[in-house]
Design a protein around this motif. Structure first.
Motif, PDB file in Angstrom:
ATOM      1  N   VAL A 190       4.240  44.947   7.169  1.00 22.11           N
ATOM      2  CA  VAL A 190       3.313  45.125   6.046  1.00 22.11           C
ATOM      3  C   VAL A 190       1.877  44.980   6.524  1.00 22.11           C
ATOM      4  CG1 VAL A 190       2.560  44.176   3.833  1.00 22.11           C
ATOM      5  CG2 VAL A 190       4.999  44.353   4.354  1.00 22.11           C
ATOM      6  N   GLU A 191       1.634  43.980   7.355  1.00 20.53           N
ATOM      7  CA  GLU A 191       0.283  43.740   7.874  1.00 20.53           C
ATOM      8  C   GLU A 191      -0.222  44.950   8.659  1.00 20.53           C
ATOM      9  OE1 GLU A 191      -2.713  41.031   7.478  1.00 20.53           O
ATOM     10  OE2 GLU A 191      -0.639  40.604   6.937  1.00 20.53           O
ATOM     11  N   ASN A 192       0.611  45.433   9.564  1.00 23.85           N
ATOM     12  CA  ASN A 192       0.206  46.578  10.392  1.00 23.85           C
ATOM     13  C   ASN A 192      -0.013  47.827   9.558  1.00 23.85           C
ATOM     14  OD1 ASN A 192       0.273  45.117  12.784  1.00 23.85           O
ATOM     15  ND2 ASN A 192       2.413  45.605  13.199  1.00 23.85           N
ATOM     16  N   LEU A 193       0.900  48.075   8.638  1.00 17.57           N
ATOM     17  CA  LEU A 193       0.776  49.281   7.818  1.00 17.57           C
ATOM     18  C   LEU A 193      -0.475  49.251   6.959  1.00 17.57           C
ATOM     19  CD1 LEU A 193       4.428  49.968   6.623  1.00 17.57           C
ATOM     20  CD2 LEU A 193       2.926  51.596   7.781  1.00 17.57           C
ATOM     21  N   THR A 194      -0.688  48.160   6.245  1.00 14.69           N
ATOM     22  CA  THR A 194      -1.852  48.107   5.359  1.00 14.69           C
ATOM     23  C   THR A 194      -3.151  48.181   6.141  1.00 14.69           C
ATOM     24  OG1 THR A 194      -1.673  45.681   5.319  1.00 14.69           O
ATOM     25  CG2 THR A 194      -0.684  46.897   3.485  1.00 14.69           C
ATOM     26  N   ASN A 195      -3.205  47.529   7.288  1.00  5.95           N
ATOM     27  CA  ASN A 195      -4.428  47.591   8.103  1.00  5.95           C
ATOM     28  C   ASN A 195      -4.659  48.990   8.637  1.00  5.95           C
ATOM     29  OD1 ASN A 195      -4.965  44.881   7.730  1.00  5.95           O
ATOM     30  ND2 ASN A 195      -4.017  44.230   9.641  1.00  5.95           N
ATOM     31  N   LEU A 202     -10.440  54.894   5.162  1.00 11.07           N
ATOM     32  CA  LEU A 202     -11.862  54.579   5.135  1.00 11.07           C
ATOM     33  C   LEU A 202     -12.650  55.184   6.287  1.00 11.07           C
ATOM     34  CD1 LEU A 202     -11.646  50.844   4.044  1.00 11.07           C
ATOM     35  CD2 LEU A 202     -12.053  52.845   2.611  1.00 11.07           C
ATOM     36  N   GLU A 203     -11.956  55.551   7.373  1.00  4.43           N
ATOM     37  CA  GLU A 203     -12.676  56.070   8.538  1.00  4.43           C
ATOM     38  C   GLU A 203     -12.405  57.544   8.811  1.00  4.43           C
ATOM     39  OE1 GLU A 203     -12.053  53.614  11.943  1.00  4.43           O
ATOM     40  OE2 GLU A 203     -12.685  51.769  10.906  1.00  4.43           O
ATOM     41  N   GLU A 204     -11.332  58.095   8.249  1.00  4.89           N
ATOM     42  CA  GLU A 204     -11.018  59.495   8.487  1.00  4.89           C
ATOM     43  C   GLU A 204     -11.163  60.330   7.212  1.00  4.89           C
ATOM     44  OE1 GLU A 204      -7.412  60.236  10.633  1.00  4.89           O
ATOM     45  OE2 GLU A 204      -7.676  58.514  11.949  1.00  4.89           O
ATOM     46  N   PHE A 205     -10.450  59.973   6.169  1.00  2.82           N
ATOM     47  CA  PHE A 205     -10.532  60.765   4.938  1.00  2.82           C
ATOM     48  C   PHE A 205     -11.876  60.567   4.233  1.00  2.82           C
ATOM     49  CE2 PHE A 205      -5.935  60.684   5.544  1.00  2.82           C
ATOM     50  CZ  PHE A 205      -5.584  61.996   5.234  1.00  2.82           C
ATOM     51  N   ILE A 244      -6.767  49.605  -2.141  1.00  3.37           N
ATOM     52  CA  ILE A 244      -7.430  48.944  -1.007  1.00  3.37           C
ATOM     53  C   ILE A 244      -8.083  47.636  -1.454  1.00  3.37           C
ATOM     54  CG2 ILE A 244      -9.333  49.168   0.650  1.00  3.37           C
ATOM     55  CD1 ILE A 244      -8.531  52.088   0.985  1.00  3.37           C
ATOM     56  N   MET A 245      -8.629  47.607  -2.670  1.00  7.68           N
ATOM     57  CA  MET A 245      -9.141  46.342  -3.203  1.00  7.68           C
ATOM     58  C   MET A 245      -8.038  45.288  -3.222  1.00  7.68           C
ATOM     59  SD  MET A 245     -11.502  47.426  -6.469  1.00  7.68           S
ATOM     60  CE  MET A 245     -12.723  48.726  -6.326  1.00  7.68           C
ATOM     61  N   ILE A 249      -8.275  41.745  -1.380  1.00  7.51           N
ATOM     62  CA  ILE A 249      -8.138  40.485  -2.109  1.00  7.51           C
ATOM     63  C   ILE A 249      -6.994  39.663  -1.522  1.00  7.51           C
ATOM     64  CG2 ILE A 249      -7.522  39.494  -4.345  1.00  7.51           C
ATOM     65  CD1 ILE A 249      -9.024  41.946  -5.601  1.00  7.51           C
ATOM     66  N   ARG A 250      -5.882  40.341  -1.203  1.00 12.76           N
ATOM     67  CA  ARG A 250      -4.732  39.667  -0.599  1.00 12.76           C
ATOM     68  C   ARG A 250      -5.113  38.999   0.714  1.00 12.76           C
ATOM     69  NH1 ARG A 250      -1.589  41.443   3.576  1.00 12.76           N
ATOM     70  NH2 ARG A 250       0.602  40.790   3.687  1.00 12.76           N
ATOM     71  N   ASN A 251      -5.975  39.672   1.503  1.00 10.43           N
ATOM     72  CA  ASN A 251      -6.332  39.178   2.834  1.00 10.43           C
ATOM     73  C   ASN A 251      -7.644  38.393   2.851  1.00 10.43           C
ATOM     74  OD1 ASN A 251      -4.061  40.541   3.756  1.00 10.43           O
ATOM     75  ND2 ASN A 251      -5.200  42.344   4.422  1.00 10.43           N
ATOM     76  N   ASN A 252      -8.199  38.106   1.671  1.00 16.16           N
ATOM     77  CA  ASN A 252      -9.504  37.429   1.577  1.00 16.16           C
ATOM     78  C   ASN A 252     -10.569  38.152   2.389  1.00 16.16           C
ATOM     79  OD1 ASN A 252      -8.639  35.193  -0.088  1.00 16.16           O
ATOM     80  ND2 ASN A 252      -7.594  34.383   1.717  1.00 16.16           N
ATOM     81  N   ASP A 253     -10.533  39.474   2.331  1.00 18.79           N
ATOM     82  CA  ASP A 253     -11.453  40.314   3.101  1.00 18.79           C
ATOM     83  C   ASP A 253     -12.502  40.892   2.149  1.00 18.79           C
ATOM     84  OD1 ASP A 253     -12.760  42.168   4.678  1.00 18.79           O
ATOM     85  OD2 ASP A 253     -10.944  42.955   5.607  1.00 18.79           O
ATOM     86  N   ASP A 254     -13.578  40.150   1.956  1.00 23.10           N
ATOM     87  CA  ASP A 254     -14.629  40.555   1.025  1.00 23.10           C
ATOM     88  C   ASP A 254     -15.280  41.871   1.455  1.00 23.10           C
ATOM     89  OD1 ASP A 254     -16.423  39.915  -1.279  1.00 23.10           O
ATOM     90  OD2 ASP A 254     -17.940  39.886   0.314  1.00 23.10           O
ATOM     91  N   ARG A 255     -15.401  42.088   2.749  1.00 21.61           N
ATOM     92  CA  ARG A 255     -16.015  43.319   3.247  1.00 21.61           C
ATOM     93  C   ARG A 255     -15.207  44.539   2.833  1.00 21.61           C
ATOM     94  NH1 ARG A 255     -14.858  46.866   6.750  1.00 21.61           N
ATOM     95  NH2 ARG A 255     -12.979  45.688   7.343  1.00 21.61           N
TER      96      ARG A 255
END
Length: 384
Positions: A190-195, A202-205, A244-245, A249-255
């Protein structure tokens, strides 16, 4: 905003769920009818696998998140058991459509049948504790990953090797599907897929220089100047941003959350029809006439997914901009898609001026999913 939470919850419980409970169940053959008139009359009995799965997932979520009602458990089981019996070919691929008795009508060319089947079986396994259904969900998810670079397989009509494109829809769905199946998948997977999928989106599409999210790009991640390559679908892009939000939120990744929020606003501002209100279905990245003849229609799911994204943004940061946009989209959506005459499920298709285009509550592409999911998500999100 808390008053909206109650409004959305009441609409879900008093109008939407009773409509599907009353009119969609096939008690003779199993599964659901989705082709329904405003009064709930069945006008076509074909069963589309992704809509069967979506409805089974939806009632599983009602059972797990609202209340453990026996009738909701039975409703979910009605779809899951029909799909288990008839939904797959001998290789485990999920058909696109079946007749009312479960005989296959259209081959398994569409990987989104598989995606929503995985969601349905995963959610049903959680509420029943039956690992048989979890195994089907995991097997289906593995099959999706195997097919992700050639989703249609032998049913692909494109000529190979000339203009190879990858489509935005599957990465978008995988973002959410990975989280939906988190309890039965390996944590590392799950971690690898979501990342990886978040990065791809965010970087290609996403074309940062122009502030747009493309529906199709080359296999090596570049813009392709063609009808398909210029295609924009604001609703798809906005829906992906709330997925993606959730990851952020799940990963505490505010950026990550803030970047998804910024992209969401860009697509909303780009897609808003300043003449008649509402959000366009399709646009062309260069402003040329879009390939899709239905480009200027206003669709239910586009507006509802936008409301979910805005609700999540407001809940995260109490942004006045999110609040203002939410009210604007809310007013358009509730004034145009709700059926004031018959009640129940909402309409799905309007012309550019916001007038009813198709007098149906469900069909080949619209079932028990976007309206109830959005009402559920928004009522939970804004209950703060």
């Amino acid at each position: 905003m808390k008053n909206y939470a109650q409004q959305y919850r009441s609409e879900l419980l008093e109008e939407i769920i009773p409509f599907w409970e009353s009119f969609s169940v096939d008690r003779q053959h199993g599964g659901y009818f989705t082709c329904l008139t405003p009064q709930g009359k069945v006008y076509d009995t074909d069963k589309f696998v992704w809509l069967q799965a979506r409805q089974a997932w939806m009632f599983s979520k009602f059972y797990s998140t609202i209340e453990q009602r026996k009738e909701w458990l039975e409703m979910a089981g009605n779809g899951v058991q029909f799909l288990e019996k008839y939904g797959r070919d001998s290789e485990g691929n999920w058909y696109f459509s079946l007749d009312k008795k479960g005989n296959p009508l259209v081959q398994p060319y569409n990987i989104f049948s598989d995606c929503f089947a995985a969601m349905a079986f995963g959610a049903y396994s959680e509420i029943t504790g039956d690992q048989k259904y979890a195994a089907i969900a995991k097997e289906t998810f593995g099959n999706i990953l195997k097919r992700q670079h050639n989703t249609k397989g032998i049913y692909n009509k494109k000529f190979p090797g000339t203009r190879e494109l990858k489509n935005f829809a599957l990465p978008m769905i995988l973002c959410n599907l990975s989280l939906e199946l988190e309890s039965i998948l390996d944590a590392g997977q799950v971690e690898n897929l979501t990342n990886n999928i978040s990065k791809q989106i965010l970087e290609e599409f996403y074309d940062e220089s122009r502030g747009i999210v493309l529906e199709n790009i080359s296999t090596d991640g570049h813009f392709v100047d063609s009808f398909e390559g210029r295609l924009l679908n604001p609703g798809h892009a906005i829906e992906a941003m709330w997925f993606i939000m959730n990851i952020g939120i799940r990963n505490n990744d505010d950026r990550l959350v803030k970047k998804a929020e910024r992209i969401m606003y860009q697509q909303l501002e780009l897609g808003w029809d300043h003449t008649h209100g509402g959000i366009f279905y399709f646009l062309d990245a260069k402003g040329h006439p879009p390939e899709k003849l239905e480009w200027d229609q206003k669709l239910w799911w586009v507006h509802l997914e936008t409301l979910v994204a805005l609700a999540k943004t407001y809940a995260y940061n109490q942004s006045p901009l999110a609040k203002d946009w939410f009210k604007k989209v809310h007013d358009y959506t509730w004034n145009h898609f709700r059926d004031l005459e018959h009640g129940g499920e909402w309409y799905g298709y309007l012309n550019r001026r916001g007038e009813l285009l198709l007098p149906l509550k469900g069909g080949k592409w619209k079932g028990c999913f976007h309206v109830p999911r959005a009402l559920l998500e928004i009522s939970k999100t804004l209950d703060i």
